[in-house]
Design an enzyme around this catalytic site. Structure first.
Site, mmCIF file in Angstrom:
data_model
loop_
_atom_site.group_PDB
_atom_site.id
_atom_site.type_symbol
_atom_site.label_atom_id
_atom_site.label_comp_id
_atom_site.label_asym_id
_atom_site.label_seq_id
_atom_site.Cartn_x
_atom_site.Cartn_y
_atom_site.Cartn_z
ATOM 1 N N GLY A 158 47.938 32.538 34.233
ATOM 2 C CA GLY A 158 47.023 33.265 33.353
ATOM 3 C C GLY A 158 45.723 33.645 34.052
ATOM 4 N N CYS A 159 45.200 32.734 34.847
ATOM 5 C CA CYS A 159 43.927 32.981 35.530
ATOM 6 C C CYS A 159 44.076 34.053 36.607
ATOM 7 C CB CYS A 159 43.392 31.683 36.118
ATOM 8 S SG CYS A 159 43.046 30.452 34.835
ATOM 9 N N THR A 160 45.211 34.071 37.267
ATOM 10 C CA THR A 160 45.466 35.116 38.258
ATOM 11 C C THR A 160 45.604 36.465 37.561
ATOM 12 O OG1 THR A 160 46.520 33.524 39.745
ATOM 13 C CG2 THR A 160 47.037 35.852 40.099
ATOM 14 N N LYS B 72 41.458 27.728 35.996
ATOM 15 C CA LYS B 72 41.767 27.285 37.358
ATOM 16 C C LYS B 72 42.310 28.418 38.220
ATOM 17 C CE LYS B 72 43.780 23.349 39.702
ATOM 18 N NZ LYS B 72 42.649 23.295 40.598
ATOM 19 N N ALA C 102 42.003 37.518 36.565
ATOM 20 C CA ALA C 102 41.192 37.938 37.714
ATOM 21 C C ALA C 102 41.672 39.277 38.259
ATOM 22 C CB ALA C 102 41.237 36.870 38.803
#
Length: 150
Positions: A44-46, A39, A49
């Site tokens: 974690g996703c930030t 998401k 990315a």
């Protein structure tokens, strides 16, 4: 059935963060790092990315393009890409068609979409599948495989 090392990636299309139509077939002939993440705007996703963003030139120098995929909307991806200056394509997979095509599993009793990175060579063959919820590890693993196949 999940795609695995040695499989060809079948053609698919999706919308990008800019609302453009992305066609996998248009990327044939170059190496691709395609990573699936849970998401936008989560810690974690930030981290993941931004890790790919910070190493993006290294990926380009290795002859590869980076593509991120999650179930978020095009508008969410657009805001996420603007906020964190993401220079690569983010695909919206709200119906989970791409996730199902690749066979990306869910984690935590099926509650959280999985975090899996695939390295695909210029012939469209999957050379690496890395399945780990540790966001930071994906960048280095992908670079190592690209260096091996270059």
């Amino acid at each position: 059935m999940a795609l695995k090392e040695g499989d060809f990636v079948p053609d698919f299309s999706a919308k990008t963060q800019d609302g453009e139509v992305f066609n996998w077939s248009e990327y044939k002939g170059k190496a691709i790092v395609i990573y699936f993440y849970p998401k936008d705007n989560t810690p974690g996703c930030t981290t993941q990315a931004c890790g790919f963003r910070d190493e993006y030139q290294d990926f380009k120098d290795l002859g590869a393009e980076v593509i991120g995929v999650s179930g978020d909307s095009e508008a969410s991806h657009e805001k996420f890409a603007e906020k964190y200056r993401i220079p690569f394509v983010l695909l919206s997979d709200g119906e989970k068609k791409i996730r199902k095509l690749f066979g990306v599993p869910t984690n935590l009793f099926g509650l959280i979409p999985g975090r899996v990175t695939y390295v695909v060579d210029a012939n469209g063959v999957i050379r690496m599948v890395f399945d780990s919820m540790k966001a930071k590890d994906h960048i280095q693993k992908a670079k190592e495989m690209l260096e091996q196949i270059k």
